[in-house]
Design a protein around this motif. Sequence first.
Motif, short mmCIF file in Angstrom:
data_model
loop_
_atom_site.label_atom_id
_atom_site.label_comp_id
_atom_site.label_asym_id
_atom_site.label_seq_id
_atom_site.Cartn_x
_atom_site.Cartn_y
_atom_site.Cartn_z
N PRO A 69 38.80 40.60 -13.19
CA PRO A 69 39.43 40.13 -12.17
C PRO A 69 40.36 38.88 -12.48
N GLU A 70 40.46 38.35 -13.52
CA GLU A 70 41.55 37.32 -13.96
C GLU A 70 42.78 37.97 -14.21
N ARG A 71 42.82 39.16 -14.93
CA ARG A 71 44.13 40.19 -14.93
C ARG A 71 44.04 41.36 -14.34
N PRO A 72 44.48 41.46 -13.04
CA PRO A 72 44.22 42.68 -12.36
C PRO A 72 45.43 43.74 -12.66
N LEU A 73 46.55 43.21 -13.26
CA LEU A 73 47.78 44.06 -13.41
C LEU A 73 48.10 44.59 -14.61
N GLU A 74 47.31 44.04 -15.44
CA GLU A 74 47.61 44.53 -16.75
C GLU A 74 46.55 45.28 -17.51
N GLY A 75 47.04 46.22 -18.38
CA GLY A 75 45.90 47.36 -19.14
C GLY A 75 45.49 46.37 -20.21
N ILE A 76 44.11 47.07 -20.92
CA ILE A 76 43.56 46.42 -21.83
C ILE A 76 43.81 47.05 -23.24
N ASP A 118 53.51 47.36 -23.57
CA ASP A 118 53.81 46.83 -22.36
C ASP A 118 52.46 46.86 -21.54
N LYS A 119 51.76 45.74 -21.25
CA LYS A 119 50.63 46.05 -20.86
C LYS A 119 50.73 46.29 -19.23
N GLU A 120 51.97 45.92 -18.94
CA GLU A 120 51.85 46.05 -17.37
C GLU A 120 52.14 47.55 -16.91
N SER A 121 52.68 48.25 -18.01
CA SER A 121 52.79 49.63 -17.68
C SER A 121 51.72 50.47 -17.66
N LEU A 122 50.58 49.75 -18.36
CA LEU A 122 49.34 50.48 -18.49
C LEU A 122 48.51 50.40 -16.93
N HIS A 132 42.68 51.50 -20.48
CA HIS A 132 41.94 50.81 -21.78
C HIS A 132 42.37 51.45 -23.06
N LEU A 133 43.25 51.01 -23.85
CA LEU A 133 43.58 51.69 -25.11
C LEU A 133 42.63 51.35 -26.20
N ARG A 134 42.11 52.11 -26.96
CA ARG A 134 41.21 51.77 -28.05
C ARG A 134 42.08 52.15 -29.34
N LEU A 135 42.58 51.09 -30.29
CA LEU A 135 43.13 51.58 -31.39
C LEU A 135 42.14 51.47 -32.38
N THR A 136 41.47 52.48 -33.20
CA THR A 136 40.44 52.39 -34.26
C THR A 136 41.09 52.51 -35.56
N LEU A 137 40.84 51.82 -36.64
CA LEU A 137 41.46 51.84 -37.83
C LEU A 137 40.17 52.18 -38.81
N HIS A 138 40.21 52.93 -39.73
CA HIS A 138 39.35 53.23 -40.77
C HIS A 138 39.94 53.03 -42.27
N CYS A 139 39.63 52.34 -42.89
CA CYS A 139 40.21 52.23 -44.15
C CYS A 139 39.37 52.97 -45.10
N PRO A 185 54.75 58.82 -23.15
CA PRO A 185 54.36 57.93 -24.48
C PRO A 185 54.10 56.54 -23.98
N LEU A 186 53.57 55.85 -24.79
CA LEU A 186 53.49 54.33 -24.20
C LEU A 186 54.42 53.64 -24.38
#
Lengths: 283, 230
Positions: A69-76, A118-122, A132-139, A185-186
């Motif tokens: 609710p505190e950020r209704p206009l941005e993606g995560i 750009d979170k607002e485009s999300l 909600h974008l999840r970036l997973t990194l495996h070393c 594309p993002l």
Amino acid sequence: MPRPPSPSIPEKDFLYGALKQALRLDGRAPLEMRTPSLDFGPELGWVECALGKTRVLAQVDAKMVKPPPERPLEGIISIHSEISPMASSEYEPGRPSDEEVAITRMLDKVLRRSDVVDKESLCVLAGQRVWHLRLTLHCLADAGNMLDCACLAGVVALKHFRRPEVEVVGDEVTVHRPSERAPVPLSMHHTPFCFTFAYFPDPATPPVLDPSHLEQQLSAGLVSVALNAQRELCVVQKAGGVPLAADELLRVVDVAVGKAKELDKIVEARLKEDWLGRHVEVR
Amino acid sequence: MPLVLPGEHIPAQHVNLKLGPGLLQLSSVEEGLSIISTRPGDLTHSTNRSKWWIESNSRRYVPAAQESVIGVVIARSGEGWRVDIGSAHMASLDGLAFEGATKRNRPNLKVGSLLYARVSLAHKDMEPELECFDAQTRKAEGFGELKGGFVVRCSLKMCRMLLDPKHFLLPLLGARFPLDTATGLNGKIWITTKEARHVIAASRCVEAVDPDGGGMTEVGVKKFLSTMDI
């Protein structure tokens, strides 16, 4: 497997002696980086980045959720990076080592806090649906400088990823499948790259860019600089270590600027090559 | 030299049969003794078919008795030292296991010293034990502390190749610059020369010729050396 012991005395002496003569163990110049090699997977947003023997795998995933609710206009955007013992026997599962904490924090600063995407485009439907974008990194393997490799893999994965196209009519949201409409594309503000310099206890030794495993173990301090090809500094991180004069730090930033331009060209060329190889049907 | 996978039955028959690395003897009630392979690799045997073994490669060292290894001292323990030889357990080296060592006259090894030692005792679940003298002559014969130089890590097969006197790499490097090496069968090679750039050139050649790192041939190494500044 207990922590491997620190390098033996002959290795230490040899490395310091060789660095004083500006000789590195793999034959590179002190300010030369290993050429990155990028391998893209069948899915969009899947990339394996290798800097010499150091390898990191990055994957981007997107799903639609209700925003807080505190950020209704941005993606995560959330970044998950856990270093498993697969990277090296120095890392234990469950207990984050110092290096792992440093990498997680730096990745967070470089990829999230510096507003790469750009979170607002999300935002799809204000207050109701956002991406909600999840970036997973495996070393996968640690041969020194996993931080730079992880940042590069993350940034290239974000550039490579395409999210499904969404159509909003009033309050109705239709997510089109990739087979119906080409994915989009993002929207990215800039492309940061991270460069790590290692400093050694003897002040006469020059700093070294992209340290290998042994150089990293024997270094007295590490300075990481993240910037983009447009000469904009995103993050400068220096966690303790050797005291540096201000002009030395500026010199390091100048070197990083040159490398960022080169790296940008390599990444763009590679992305273009991969994109041409994918079959895109246009109806 | 057929390629075998682990678990395959090996038709090895001889009066004085000796099994080398990678082969295991199982006794079963119906057929008597049967021999199976435990590693993937090339099955090789001696000319009179009395000795059989499997040629394989790996990076993890499993200690075996009478093998020479390079270790790093990690701690003192009582009268001796604990040494890391890259195996699952740390090895122990007694303070008196040196040539001419007495209770009053012991070598002074610090934590982090490099050693060339011989594995005197190695069993599956016990800590291996090291000695720094030759088994028969009880003299140093090159074992002991290694001072200076640099250690290169490589695969186990590469160490065995380097110990073969007919292999091309060391004579090729020795013709360009004088060098001194000690090869440990645990995947570590110690190299020392007068100049740092020669050590770096030698270590890069070792990594290039290593089967894991590409397996460069003699011609390739000569070209590689010409790109370096020696």
